[in-house]
Design a protein around this motif. Structure first.
Motif, mmCIF file in Angstrom:
data_model
loop_
_atom_site.group_PDB
_atom_site.id
_atom_site.type_symbol
_atom_site.label_atom_id
_atom_site.label_comp_id
_atom_site.label_asym_id
_atom_site.label_seq_id
_atom_site.Cartn_x
_atom_site.Cartn_y
_atom_site.Cartn_z
ATOM 1 N N TYR A 39 0.911 -1.217 0.100
ATOM 2 C CA TYR A 39 -0.027 0.038 0.005
ATOM 3 C C TYR A 39 1.086 1.319 -0.115
ATOM 4 C CZ TYR A 39 -3.350 -3.703 1.426
ATOM 5 O OH TYR A 39 -4.262 -4.780 1.501
ATOM 6 N N ILE A 40 0.778 1.900 -1.057
ATOM 7 C CA ILE A 40 1.932 3.064 -1.174
ATOM 8 C C ILE A 40 1.132 4.487 -1.378
ATOM 9 C CG2 ILE A 40 3.597 1.644 -2.517
ATOM 10 C CD1 ILE A 40 2.414 3.011 -5.196
ATOM 11 N N GLY A 41 -0.063 4.507 -1.255
ATOM 12 C CA GLY A 41 -0.683 5.751 -1.069
ATOM 13 C C GLY A 41 -1.094 6.295 -2.572
ATOM 14 N N LEU A 42 -1.422 7.699 -2.464
ATOM 15 C CA LEU A 42 -1.954 8.105 -3.737
ATOM 16 C C LEU A 42 -0.393 8.866 -4.280
ATOM 17 C CD1 LEU A 42 -5.047 10.060 -2.993
ATOM 18 C CD2 LEU A 42 -4.916 7.965 -4.454
ATOM 19 N N ARG A 43 -0.403 8.794 -5.622
ATOM 20 C CA ARG A 43 0.581 9.471 -6.447
ATOM 21 C C ARG A 43 0.304 10.767 -6.851
ATOM 22 N NH1 ARG A 43 3.375 4.464 -9.616
ATOM 23 N NH2 ARG A 43 4.009 3.128 -7.761
ATOM 24 N N ASP A 44 1.021 11.684 -7.270
ATOM 25 C CA ASP A 44 0.345 12.753 -8.102
ATOM 26 C C ASP A 44 -0.516 12.726 -9.135
ATOM 27 O OD1 ASP A 44 2.302 14.419 -6.108
ATOM 28 O OD2 ASP A 44 3.779 14.586 -7.368
ATOM 29 N N GLY A 45 -1.415 13.435 -8.768
ATOM 30 C CA GLY A 45 -2.404 13.347 -9.981
ATOM 31 C C GLY A 45 -3.383 12.461 -9.984
ATOM 32 N N GLU A 46 -3.432 11.184 -8.804
ATOM 33 C CA GLU A 46 -4.344 10.439 -8.608
ATOM 34 C C GLU A 46 -5.512 10.861 -8.006
ATOM 35 O OE1 GLU A 46 -2.126 6.010 -8.957
ATOM 36 O OE2 GLU A 46 -1.996 7.334 -7.249
ATOM 37 N N LYS A 47 -6.757 10.166 -8.112
ATOM 38 C CA LYS A 47 -7.783 10.739 -7.412
ATOM 39 C C LYS A 47 -8.600 9.427 -6.885
ATOM 40 C CE LYS A 47 -9.418 12.789 -11.261
ATOM 41 N NZ LYS A 47 -10.243 13.559 -11.890
ATOM 42 N N LEU A 48 -9.071 9.635 -5.814
ATOM 43 C CA LEU A 48 -9.894 8.822 -4.851
ATOM 44 C C LEU A 48 -11.288 8.682 -5.668
ATOM 45 C CD1 LEU A 48 -9.050 9.009 -1.322
ATOM 46 C CD2 LEU A 48 -8.327 7.416 -2.746
ATOM 47 N N HIS A 49 -11.739 9.771 -5.979
ATOM 48 C CA HIS A 49 -13.148 9.772 -6.831
ATOM 49 C C HIS A 49 -13.299 10.603 -7.930
ATOM 50 C CE1 HIS A 49 -14.980 8.340 -2.970
ATOM 51 N NE2 HIS A 49 -14.139 9.341 -2.316
ATOM 52 N N GLU A 50 -14.027 10.347 -8.955
ATOM 53 C CA GLU A 50 -14.145 10.610 -10.200
ATOM 54 C C GLU A 50 -15.373 11.746 -10.336
ATOM 55 O OE1 GLU A 50 -12.787 12.116 -13.848
ATOM 56 O OE2 GLU A 50 -11.698 10.377 -12.721
ATOM 57 N N GLU A 51 -15.161 12.979 -10.744
ATOM 58 C CA GLU A 51 -16.377 13.700 -10.578
ATOM 59 C C GLU A 51 -16.749 13.910 -12.106
ATOM 60 O OE1 GLU A 51 -15.486 17.627 -8.802
ATOM 61 O OE2 GLU A 51 -14.512 16.815 -7.010
ATOM 62 N N LEU A 52 -18.035 13.455 -12.241
ATOM 63 C CA LEU A 52 -18.543 13.302 -13.766
ATOM 64 C C LEU A 52 -19.230 14.850 -14.206
ATOM 65 C CD1 LEU A 52 -20.063 10.050 -13.611
ATOM 66 C CD2 LEU A 52 -17.886 10.446 -14.636
ATOM 67 N N VAL A 53 -19.447 15.643 -13.220
ATOM 68 C CA VAL A 53 -20.363 16.593 -13.233
ATOM 69 C C VAL A 53 -19.426 17.848 -12.451
ATOM 70 C CG1 VAL A 53 -22.410 18.068 -13.263
ATOM 71 C CG2 VAL A 53 -22.382 15.487 -13.698
ATOM 72 N N GLY A 54 -19.225 18.995 -12.916
ATOM 73 C CA GLY A 54 -18.353 19.966 -12.381
ATOM 74 C C GLY A 54 -19.503 20.773 -11.393
ATOM 75 N N LYS A 55 -18.929 21.593 -10.682
ATOM 76 C CA LYS A 55 -19.637 22.682 -9.866
ATOM 77 C C LYS A 55 -20.489 23.617 -10.600
ATOM 78 C CE LYS A 55 -16.154 22.549 -6.263
ATOM 79 N NZ LYS A 55 -15.188 23.143 -5.198
#
Length: 96
Positions: free
Chosen positions: A30-46
């Motif tokens: 388990y290495i954690g998030l790297r630069d640019g990686e996301k946990l969740h994908e936002e399909l619709v912006g604010k």
């Protein structure tokens, strides 16, 4: 998008399907998030709105007014480039 899948379980299943044993034959780190990686994908912006279509399970995402202004400006700049405008006029049109 479908159901969420835990990567840990996916990796363990793949290792097992290849006749190996997780954590014995192949170690999982388990290495954690790297630069640019996301946990969740936002399909619709604010600043976007989701609209239904006549097709089931298909929607259209529309930008709010600010985004439309930007797209209109991009279209204007594209027309200037197509018509052969020089770089000075393009920079002025961009507000620089």
């Amino acid at each position: 998008m479908g159901e969420q899948v835990k990567i840990d379980l996916l990796a363990r299943d793949l290792i097992t399907l290849h006749g190996l044993e997780p954590d014995k034959d192949i170690r999982i780190e388990y290495i954690g998030l790297r630069d640019g990686e996301k946990l969740h994908e936002e399909l619709v912006g604010k600043n976007e709105t989701v609209l239904d279509t006549s097709f089931e399970h298909i929607s259209v995402v529309r930008p709010e007014d600010d985004s439309r202004d930007i797209m209109q400006k991009v279209d204007e700049l594209e027309a200037m480039v197509t018509s052969g405008a020089d770089s000075r006029n393009l920079l002025e049109a961009m507000g620089r």
